[in-house]
Design an enzyme around this catalytic site. Structure first.
Site, PDB file in Angstrom:
ATOM      1  N   ASP A  72     -14.771 122.374   7.908  1.00 57.15           N
ATOM      2  CA  ASP A  72     -13.943 122.597   9.029  1.00 57.15           C
ATOM      3  C   ASP A  72     -14.034 121.340   9.971  1.00 57.15           C
ATOM      4  OD1 ASP A  72     -13.975 124.491  12.257  1.00 57.15           O
ATOM      5  OD2 ASP A  72     -12.102 123.875  11.133  1.00 57.15           O
ATOM      6  N   LYS A 113     -10.045 116.520   8.212  1.00 56.00           N
ATOM      7  CA  LYS A 113      -9.314 117.313   6.874  1.00 56.00           C
ATOM      8  C   LYS A 113      -9.127 116.098   5.821  1.00 56.00           C
ATOM      9  CE  LYS A 113      -9.377 120.122  10.188  1.00 56.00           C
ATOM     10  NZ  LYS A 113     -10.769 121.265  10.091  1.00 56.00           N
ATOM     11  N   ASP A 169     -11.217 125.618   6.448  1.00 56.59           N
ATOM     12  CA  ASP A 169     -10.271 126.018   7.446  1.00 56.59           C
ATOM     13  C   ASP A 169      -9.085 125.267   7.513  1.00 56.59           C
ATOM     14  OD1 ASP A 169     -10.386 126.230  11.101  1.00 56.59           O
ATOM     15  OD2 ASP A 169      -9.137 127.554   9.660  1.00 56.59           O
ATOM     16  N   ASN A 170      -7.927 125.376   8.114  1.00 57.04           N
ATOM     17  CA  ASN A 170      -6.909 124.516   8.379  1.00 57.04           C
ATOM     18  C   ASN A 170      -6.257 123.867   7.229  1.00 57.04           C
ATOM     19  OD1 ASN A 170      -9.346 123.509  10.651  1.00 57.04           O
ATOM     20  ND2 ASN A 170      -7.465 124.611  11.266  1.00 57.04           N
ATOM     21  N   GLU A 226      -5.508 129.191  15.272  1.00 56.86           N
ATOM     22  CA  GLU A 226      -6.191 129.907  16.325  1.00 56.86           C
ATOM     23  C   GLU A 226      -5.483 130.219  17.442  1.00 56.86           C
ATOM     24  OE1 GLU A 226      -7.517 127.472  14.350  1.00 56.86           O
ATOM     25  OE2 GLU A 226      -8.222 125.898  15.547  1.00 56.86           O
TER      26      GLU A 226
HETATM   27  N1  LIG Z   1     -16.934 113.334   8.525  1.00 58.99           N
HETATM   28  C1  LIG Z   1     -17.617 114.069   9.468  1.00 58.99           C
HETATM   29  N2  LIG Z   1     -18.799 114.804   9.505  1.00 58.99           N
HETATM   30  C2  LIG Z   1     -19.021 115.436  10.696  1.00 58.99           C
HETATM   31  C3  LIG Z   1     -18.217 115.830  11.409  1.00 58.99           C
HETATM   32  N3  LIG Z   1     -18.329 116.497  12.777  1.00 58.99           N
HETATM   33  C4  LIG Z   1     -17.221 116.600  13.327  1.00 58.99           C
HETATM   34  N4  LIG Z   1     -16.438 115.841  12.595  1.00 58.99           N
HETATM   35  C5  LIG Z   1     -14.948 115.349  13.067  1.00 58.99           C
HETATM   36  C6  LIG Z   1     -14.318 116.723  13.084  1.00 58.99           C
HETATM   37  C7  LIG Z   1     -13.055 116.833  14.070  1.00 58.99           C
HETATM   38  C8  LIG Z   1     -12.703 118.106  14.349  1.00 58.99           C
HETATM   39  C9  LIG Z   1     -12.192 118.847  13.124  1.00 58.99           C
HETATM   40  N5  LIG Z   1     -11.062 119.772  13.293  1.00 58.99           N
HETATM   41  C10 LIG Z   1     -10.052 119.742  13.416  1.00 58.99           C
HETATM   42  O1  LIG Z   1      -9.382 118.544  13.817  1.00 58.99           O
HETATM   43  C11 LIG Z   1      -8.904 120.703  13.689  1.00 58.99           C
HETATM   44  C12 LIG Z   1      -7.718 120.477  14.399  1.00 58.99           C
HETATM   45  C13 LIG Z   1      -7.003 121.708  14.758  1.00 58.99           C
HETATM   46  C14 LIG Z   1      -5.349 121.392  15.391  1.00 58.99           C
HETATM   47  C15 LIG Z   1      -5.487 120.294  16.394  1.00 58.99           C
HETATM   48  C16 LIG Z   1      -4.451 120.114  16.928  1.00 58.99           C
HETATM   49  C17 LIG Z   1      -3.220 121.045  16.495  1.00 58.99           C
HETATM   50  F1  LIG Z   1      -1.908 120.743  17.211  1.00 58.99           F
HETATM   51  C18 LIG Z   1      -3.398 121.853  15.755  1.00 58.99           C
HETATM   52  C19 LIG Z   1      -4.603 122.244  15.108  1.00 58.99           C
HETATM   53  C20 LIG Z   1      -7.463 122.971  14.370  1.00 58.99           C
HETATM   54  C21 LIG Z   1      -8.442 123.205  13.728  1.00 58.99           C
HETATM   55  O2  LIG Z   1      -8.918 124.611  13.401  1.00 58.99           O
HETATM   56  C22 LIG Z   1      -9.403 122.074  13.559  1.00 58.99           C
HETATM   57  O3  LIG Z   1     -10.374 122.371  12.762  1.00 58.99           O
HETATM   58  C23 LIG Z   1     -16.880 115.520  11.368  1.00 58.99           C
HETATM   59  N6  LIG Z   1     -16.661 114.604  10.406  1.00 58.99           N
HETATM   60 MG   LIG Z   2     -10.710 124.248  11.942  1.00 51.74          MG
END
Ligand SMILES: Nc1ncc2ncn(CCCCCNC(=O)c3cc(-c4ccc(F)cc4)cc(O)c3O)c2n1
Ligand SMILES: [Mg+2]
Length: 214
Positions: free
Chosen positions: A141, A144, A169-170, A199
């Protein structure tokens, strides 16, 4: 106070949830995010699919990539059998700080190890740092475009075994098209799509469950 959104989510938990009751914690977050401020938790609808896959797998050692505020961390940890562990990876220190407090408020801190840093750096260190042979369950999660490289890294580091379940997820929104291609076309995975919604929204999204065949 509550200057950042994660801090406001924490405040909503402290105000509306019961300490030591994981269900009340993620329900308070769901209420806040549905009625006050959207946030990128897996949420209640996809959360039910996560719950059912977890109950089926009943992992002894689980990995979560992308903790955010700890919503899915709490959802997963509450379903783990005694003695089972969840390692969750978050690279944003502000998110990690809030997640630690939400995890503690839910009373699941003894089952959870939150590690700060990028998944790409931490995955190769999992065996030596946590004495892990392999993971029974992985929840993806985080970024992506890290789903494919990190899945390959988990394979190469020998952290997957015959039957390990990956749940991503996603895969529709924001989308992980490369990941879907990878797990659906690889003979090493048995993949299935669970259609749902993003969500707190009516937009389609879903979870991809992929079983590693060894
Ligand atoms: N490499 C590494 N290692 C470790 C880490 N820890 C964190 N990160 C960075 C992760 C940053 C967040 C990731 N999640 C999402 O971006 C996400 C986005 C949406 C979404 C947003 C806007 C919309 F309009 C529609 C849907 C919905 C979701 O359910 C999502 O999970 C890492 N990276
Ligand atoms: Mg997510």
């Amino acid at each position: 106070t509550g200057s950042t959104q994660p801090q406001r989510m924490l405040e909503a938990v402290q105000k509306n949830a019961t300490k030591g009751d994981p269900e009340s914690v993620f329900s308070a977050i769901d209420y806040y995010c549905r009625h006050k401020e959207w946030a990128m938790n897996v949420g209640d609808e996809k959360g039910l699919i996560l719950d059912s896959v977890l109950t089926e797998v009943n992992p002894s050692i689980a990995l979560e990539l992308g903790t955010y505020c700890g919503y899915s961390t709490v959802r997963i940890a509450r379903l783990l059998s005694p003695g089972s562990k969840l390692i969750t990876v978050e690279f944003n220190p502000a998110f990690a700080a809030v997640a630690r407090q939400i995890i503690a408020y839910a009373g699941v801190q003894d089952k959870v190890t939150l590690v700060e840093g990028p998944s790409g750096d931490l995955i190769p260190k999992m065996k030596e740092r946590f004495g892990i042979k392999s993971f029974d369950f992985v929840f993806l999660d985080h970024w992506k475009d890290r789903y494919v490289p990190d899945t390959k890294l988990l394979e190469d580091c020998g952290l997957l075994r015959k039957g390990t379940v990956l749940l991503a997820d996603n895969v529709i929104c924001p989308g992980a098209p490369e990941y879907l291609k990878y797990v659906r076309n690889s003979p090493r995975y048995e993949s299935r799509y669970f259609k749902s919604n993003l969500e707190y929204s009516k937009v389609e999204d879903g979870l991809e469950k992929s079983v590693f065949l060894g």
